[in-house]
Each structure stands twice: as C-alpha cells, then as structure tokens.
Scaffold this motif. Structure first.
Motif, PDB file in Angstrom:
ATOM      1  N   LYS A 288      -1.760   2.525  10.575  1.00  8.37           N
ATOM      2  CA  LYS A 288      -0.416   2.282  11.102  1.00  8.37           C
ATOM      3  C   LYS A 288      -0.478   1.930  12.584  1.00  8.37           C
ATOM      4  O   LYS A 288       0.226   1.022  13.044  1.00  8.37           O
ATOM      5  CB  LYS A 288       0.468   3.511  10.896  1.00  8.37           C
ATOM      6  CG  LYS A 288       0.821   3.803   9.449  1.00  8.37           C
ATOM      7  CD  LYS A 288       1.701   5.037   9.361  1.00  8.37           C
ATOM      8  CE  LYS A 288       2.023   5.406   7.922  1.00  8.37           C
ATOM      9  NZ  LYS A 288       2.844   6.639   7.833  1.00  8.37           N
TER      10      LYS A 288
ATOM     11  N   ARG B   1       0.829  -1.201   0.000  1.00 14.89           N
ATOM     12  CA  ARG B   1       0.000   0.000   0.000  1.00 14.89           C
ATOM     13  C   ARG B   1       0.867   1.255   0.000  1.00 14.89           C
ATOM     14  O   ARG B   1       1.911   1.303   0.636  1.00 14.89           O
ATOM     15  CB  ARG B   1      -0.929   0.008   1.211  1.00 14.89           C
ATOM     16  CG  ARG B   1      -1.902  -1.171   1.211  1.00 14.89           C
ATOM     17  CD  ARG B   1      -3.035  -0.941   2.160  1.00 14.89           C
ATOM     18  NE  ARG B   1      -3.955  -2.069   2.173  1.00 14.89           N
ATOM     19  CZ  ARG B   1      -5.236  -1.977   2.484  1.00 14.89           C
ATOM     20  NH1 ARG B   1      -5.754  -0.819   2.803  1.00 14.89           N
ATOM     21  NH2 ARG B   1      -6.012  -3.042   2.470  1.00 14.89           N
ATOM     22  N   THR B   2       0.383   2.283  -0.695  1.00 17.60           N
ATOM     23  CA  THR B   2       1.117   3.545  -0.761  1.00 17.60           C
ATOM     24  C   THR B   2       0.524   4.591   0.178  1.00 17.60           C
ATOM     25  O   THR B   2       1.261   5.354   0.800  1.00 17.60           O
ATOM     26  CB  THR B   2       1.119   4.093  -2.197  1.00 17.60           C
ATOM     27  OG1 THR B   2      -0.243   4.169  -2.682  1.00 17.60           O
ATOM     28  CG2 THR B   2       1.921   3.186  -3.101  1.00 17.60           C
ATOM     29  N   ASN B   3      -0.789   4.644   0.286  1.00 19.98           N
ATOM     30  CA  ASN B   3      -1.440   5.632   1.149  1.00 19.98           C
ATOM     31  C   ASN B   3      -2.035   4.930   2.366  1.00 19.98           C
ATOM     32  O   ASN B   3      -3.155   4.413   2.310  1.00 19.98           O
ATOM     33  CB  ASN B   3      -2.528   6.385   0.378  1.00 19.98           C
ATOM     34  CG  ASN B   3      -1.967   7.168  -0.784  1.00 19.98           C
ATOM     35  OD1 ASN B   3      -0.941   7.835  -0.649  1.00 19.98           O
ATOM     36  ND2 ASN B   3      -2.623   7.098  -1.934  1.00 19.98           N
ATOM     37  N   ILE B   4      -1.267   4.904   3.425  1.00 23.15           N
ATOM     38  CA  ILE B   4      -1.708   4.231   4.647  1.00 23.15           C
ATOM     39  C   ILE B   4      -2.078   5.281   5.684  1.00 23.15           C
ATOM     40  O   ILE B   4      -1.283   6.185   5.986  1.00 23.15           O
ATOM     41  CB  ILE B   4      -0.611   3.302   5.203  1.00 23.15           C
ATOM     42  CG1 ILE B   4      -0.221   2.264   4.146  1.00 23.15           C
ATOM     43  CG2 ILE B   4      -1.086   2.609   6.476  1.00 23.15           C
ATOM     44  CD1 ILE B   4       0.901   1.351   4.580  1.00 23.15           C
ATOM     45  N   LYS B   5      -3.276   5.189   6.227  1.00 16.15           N
ATOM     46  CA  LYS B   5      -3.738   6.145   7.216  1.00 16.15           C
ATOM     47  C   LYS B   5      -2.980   5.977   8.535  1.00 16.15           C
ATOM     48  O   LYS B   5      -2.455   4.905   8.833  1.00 16.15           O
ATOM     49  CB  LYS B   5      -5.234   5.952   7.477  1.00 16.15           C
ATOM     50  CG  LYS B   5      -6.128   6.269   6.292  1.00 16.15           C
ATOM     51  CD  LYS B   5      -7.582   6.060   6.672  1.00 16.15           C
ATOM     52  CE  LYS B   5      -8.519   6.404   5.532  1.00 16.15           C
ATOM     53  NZ  LYS B   5      -9.929   6.187   5.910  1.00 16.15           N
ATOM     54  N   GLU B   6      -2.969   7.048   9.316  1.00 10.42           N
ATOM     55  CA  GLU B   6      -2.325   6.983  10.622  1.00 10.42           C
ATOM     56  C   GLU B   6      -2.991   5.927  11.502  1.00 10.42           C
ATOM     57  O   GLU B   6      -2.318   5.178  12.207  1.00 10.42           O
ATOM     58  CB  GLU B   6      -2.395   8.353  11.318  1.00 10.42           C
ATOM     59  CG  GLU B   6      -1.512   9.426  10.701  1.00 10.42           C
ATOM     60  CD  GLU B   6      -0.044   9.159  10.928  1.00 10.42           C
ATOM     61  OE1 GLU B   6       0.486   9.605  11.949  1.00 10.42           O
ATOM     62  OE2 GLU B   6       0.572   8.483  10.073  1.00 10.42           O
TER      63      GLU B   6
ATOM     64  N   LYS C 188      -5.667  14.802  10.302  1.00 11.18           N
ATOM     65  CA  LYS C 188      -4.606  15.757  10.652  1.00 11.18           C
ATOM     66  C   LYS C 188      -5.074  16.793  11.671  1.00 11.18           C
ATOM     67  O   LYS C 188      -4.497  17.881  11.768  1.00 11.18           O
ATOM     68  CB  LYS C 188      -4.068  16.477   9.397  1.00 11.18           C
ATOM     69  CG  LYS C 188      -3.705  15.573   8.230  1.00 11.18           C
ATOM     70  CD  LYS C 188      -2.615  14.592   8.589  1.00 11.18           C
ATOM     71  CE  LYS C 188      -2.220  13.729   7.399  1.00 11.18           C
ATOM     72  NZ  LYS C 188      -1.254  12.667   7.743  1.00 11.18           N
TER      73      LYS C 188
ATOM     74  N   ASP D 263      -6.264  10.771  11.437  1.00  7.81           N
ATOM     75  CA  ASP D 263      -6.328  10.616   9.977  1.00  7.81           C
ATOM     76  C   ASP D 263      -6.627  11.946   9.287  1.00  7.81           C
ATOM     77  O   ASP D 263      -6.143  12.204   8.179  1.00  7.81           O
ATOM     78  CB  ASP D 263      -7.394   9.596   9.590  1.00  7.81           C
ATOM     79  CG  ASP D 263      -7.012   8.172   9.974  1.00  7.81           C
ATOM     80  OD1 ASP D 263      -5.809   7.909  10.160  1.00  7.81           O
ATOM     81  OD2 ASP D 263      -7.919   7.329  10.084  1.00  7.81           O
TER      82      ASP D 263
END
Length: 290
Positions: free
Chosen positions: A121, A113-118, A180, A178
């Motif tokens: 993680k 995956r390239t766009n992983i949410k906080e 921000k 997520d």
C-alpha cells in the motif's frame, strides 16, 4: 489519453474484445512495480489452472519506444505462462503514458487483490500520487488533487497521507509494518529519520523482539539530531510509561477511598495523614499489588 473515469472502472473481462497475441520474448514486467508477485508454489498452482482451463483474461500491456511491450496488469499470469513454456501470449494493448500506466497498474491491483500488505500500500499509493502529480494540468481541475485517491479507495486523506509518507522508510521497517511489529502511525514518525538511524531502529526492534510504542517512536525522532542511544531512550520511555500508569492507578484508588465514609472515619480515628496513604498506595502500585 485514457480517461481517469475508465481507469477507476477497470474490468479485465471487457478486454477480451480487443485481444491479440504477442511473442512472449517481447513482453517485459513493469520495473519496480509495488506489488509482490506470488511465491513459486502459487505460480505453479496458477500455471496448472491455466493449463487446464486456459487463460481467463489477457495481459494488459503497453507498447514501449523500443518496440517491446510492458506489462501493466497480469504479472503473476505472465510468470505462470512462462513456466508453461508458451511462446505467444494473449494481450490487450493500451496506449498509456508513463503516468497513466502507473495509475492503471496501481488501480488494477488494488481492485483485484484481497490481501495487500502494508508495504505494498505504501509503495502503490506513493506511485499513484506521483503519477497524478506528473499529469498535473493534463487532468481536469476536479482530478488535480490527490483527494481522488482517498475518494476512489474509500480511505481517509490523513491515513492516505501517512501511507505516502512511509515511502521514505527503508525495507526493513516496511517489513516490520507487514509483520505488525510497527503501526502505520509509528512508521510515519520513523520516516523522519535518516537511513542510518532507520537501520539502527529496525535492528533494535528485530534483535530485541521489541514492540515499539508511538511514544517511544516520537522520543526517538525528537532525539534524532543527536547521537541517540536507542536502548537508553526506550528504557527511559518505558520507565516514564510505568510511572504514569502507576500514577493513574494511585489516583483512581485514592479517589475511590476518599468517597468511602468508612475510610474517612478510620483515618480520623487513627490520626493517619493522607500523605501516608498515598505512600502506601505508591508502594502497592510499584510492587504490582494495586
């Protein structure tokens, strides 16, 4: 047992050699897996791609005690295949323990995956850390530390620790991460609050569209043993921050003036006291003129 080295060198293209087919009604998702699946539109797009080009990589599954199979990698492909109405699915079957399955699932998603949410993680690192801990003595000593996660993901141990600590946050606060609205450092602080207090903080941030600062978060946590009034705490913190900011402005302005020979001649000639100058500078700072 699957070696840790092989898990950290995952490449699903190599799985084609060991592919078989299983009935789709014997395959089930990994429960509470940390990564969000695609929305309905992206699943439909993936389904169209599979229908036209075929399935590039088989699902990775493991056999469960009840005879069914659990998905370790390929949840989005599985949803797309179901949408296409397939009755059988190409899979690669892995023999994995619960801990190995958790490690494999997290690692495969982090790699692909390239766009992983906080929030993803947070959940993924926490799941993987627990899995490594459960494996314990099964691993060689060099793999017995959670440091292996920071090494394999090129993430600082302190940052990794913050992500794992944030697993104690409720979903509302994770969503704010997520978006921000709160940072990882702030999330680490708020994870020290109980569920009710976390809910209060999340509601305050959402309802007031307030961007919480680290100093505010620390003050909230420091007051968590009492029945805290969030609005009063945050307002008092904002006041302190403004006063500190003004004090810095005043100090810088006063130092600059003190270095000026013209200023020194002026106050001597007019007999002005430096306390009076500081009072004027304070007014200018409070009125946002300085």
């Amino acid at each position: 047992m699957v070696s840790i080295e092989s898990m950290f060198a995952l490449n699903e293209e190599h799985e084609e050699k060991n592919t078989t087919e299983l009935p789709i009604n014997r395959i089930f998702p990994y429960p509470n897996q940390p990564f969000e699946t695609y929305d309905s539109q992206r699943i439909s797009e993936l389904a169209d791609d599979i229908r036209i080009r075929g399935l590039d990589n088989p699902l990775i599954v493991r056999k469960m005690p009840d005879g069914n199979y659990q998905i370790i990698a390929g949840h989005n492909r599985f949803l797309a295949i179901k949408q296409l109405g397939w009755t059988r699915v190409p899979v690669s079957i892995k023999e994995l323990s619960d801990s190995e399955a958790a490690i494999y699932l997290v690692q495969s998603n982090l790699l692909q995956r390239t766009n992983i949410k906080e929030s993803e993680k947070v959940k993924a690192y926490s799941l993987r850390a627990k899995a490594l801990k459960k494996q314990g003595q099964k691993l060689d000593s060099k793999y017995s530390s959670i440091d292996i996660i920071s090494q394999s993901e090129s993430i600082k141990p302190r940052t990794l620790s913050r992500y794992i600590t944030c697993a104690a946050l409720n979903q509302d606060l994770l969503d704010l991460m997520d978006q921000k609205k709160i940072s990882l450092n702030i999330g680490e602080q708020l994870s020290k609050l109980n569920n009710e207090q976390q809910l209060q903080v999340a509601n305050f941030i959402i309802n007031n569209e307030h961007k919480l600062s680290l100093s505010e978060a620390k003050k909230i946590v420091d007051s968590s043993s009492n029945d805290f009034d969030l609005e009063s705490l945050i307002l008092s913190t904002e006041k302190e921050q403004k006063e500190n900011k003004n004090a810095d402005k005043i100090e810088r302005a006063f130092k600059t003036l003190s270095k000026s020979e013209k200023y020194q001649r002026f106050i001597k000639k007019e007999g002005i006291k430096e306390d009076d100058i500081l009072s004027v500078l304070t007014i200018l700072a409070e009125e946002n003129i300085l």
